[in-house]
Scaffold this motif. Structure first.
Motif, PDB file in Angstrom:
ATOM      1  N   THR A  35       0.812  -1.202  -0.090  1.00  0.00           N
ATOM      2  CA  THR A  35      -0.162   0.021  -0.162  1.00  0.00           C
ATOM      3  C   THR A  35       0.810   1.309  -0.075  1.00  0.00           C
ATOM      4  N   PRO A  36       0.336   2.455  -0.538  1.00  0.00           N
ATOM      5  CA  PRO A  36       1.207   3.766  -0.672  1.00  0.00           C
ATOM      6  C   PRO A  36       1.447   4.100   0.840  1.00  0.00           C
ATOM      7  N   ASP A  37       2.516   4.449   1.159  1.00  0.00           N
ATOM      8  CA  ASP A  37       2.725   5.091   2.466  1.00  0.00           C
ATOM      9  C   ASP A  37       2.214   6.401   2.585  1.00  0.00           C
ATOM     10  N   PRO A  38       1.273   6.686   3.291  1.00  0.00           N
ATOM     11  CA  PRO A  38       0.559   8.101   3.385  1.00  0.00           C
ATOM     12  C   PRO A  38       1.777   9.188   3.850  1.00  0.00           C
ATOM     13  N   ASN A  39       2.880   8.919   4.503  1.00  0.00           N
ATOM     14  CA  ASN A  39       3.786   9.749   4.883  1.00  0.00           C
ATOM     15  C   ASN A  39       4.971  10.039   4.247  1.00  0.00           C
TER      16      ASN A  39
END
Length: 124
Positions: A35-39
């Motif tokens: 999943t893409p890292d939101p940070n």
């Protein structure tokens, strides 16, 4: 979930100029989820099947020369660890960097030229 011990390997990173291909490879081989890292832009988190907690990441590298696989060690103080590594003959590759959520990391070369990382988690 237990808290990892300091000074232990608790994270790994695979860097690739073809992140979609390595995600397909490791996902097919081990069933890992991404999943893409939101940070962090250009970074995908890896979770193992049956786990909600990420254990590693895929860094989107600009070209094949930057491809890598490395481990990261959880430490109490990144700056102090870097100072100790330098006193033992290590070299800093990436100075302490703080992510959007407050995680601090750095990359070091050991005395044989191996790249590894150290980090302190984001404050809770």
């Amino acid at each position: 979930m237990s808290t990892p011990l300091e000074n232990t390997v608790t994270w790994f990173q695979v860097g690739s100029d073809k992140p979609e291909e390595v995600e397909k490879f490791y996902g097919g081989l081990f069933g890992w989820n991404f999943t893409p890292d939101p940070n962090s832009d250009g970074y995908d988190l890896i979770t193992y099947p049956g786990s909600d907690t990420p254990s590693g990441g895929i860094a989107h590298a600009p070209d094949a020369a930057a491809n890598h696989a490395t481990f990261l060690v959880l430490v109490a103080d990144v700056a102090a660890t870097i100072a100790a590594a330098e006193s033992l003959g290590g070299k800093v590759l990436v100075p302490p960097t703080t992510s959007k959520d407050g995680l601090v990391f750095a990359h070091i070369l050991d005395t044989s030229g191996n790249n590894f990382g150290v980090f302190t988690p984001a404050p809770r």
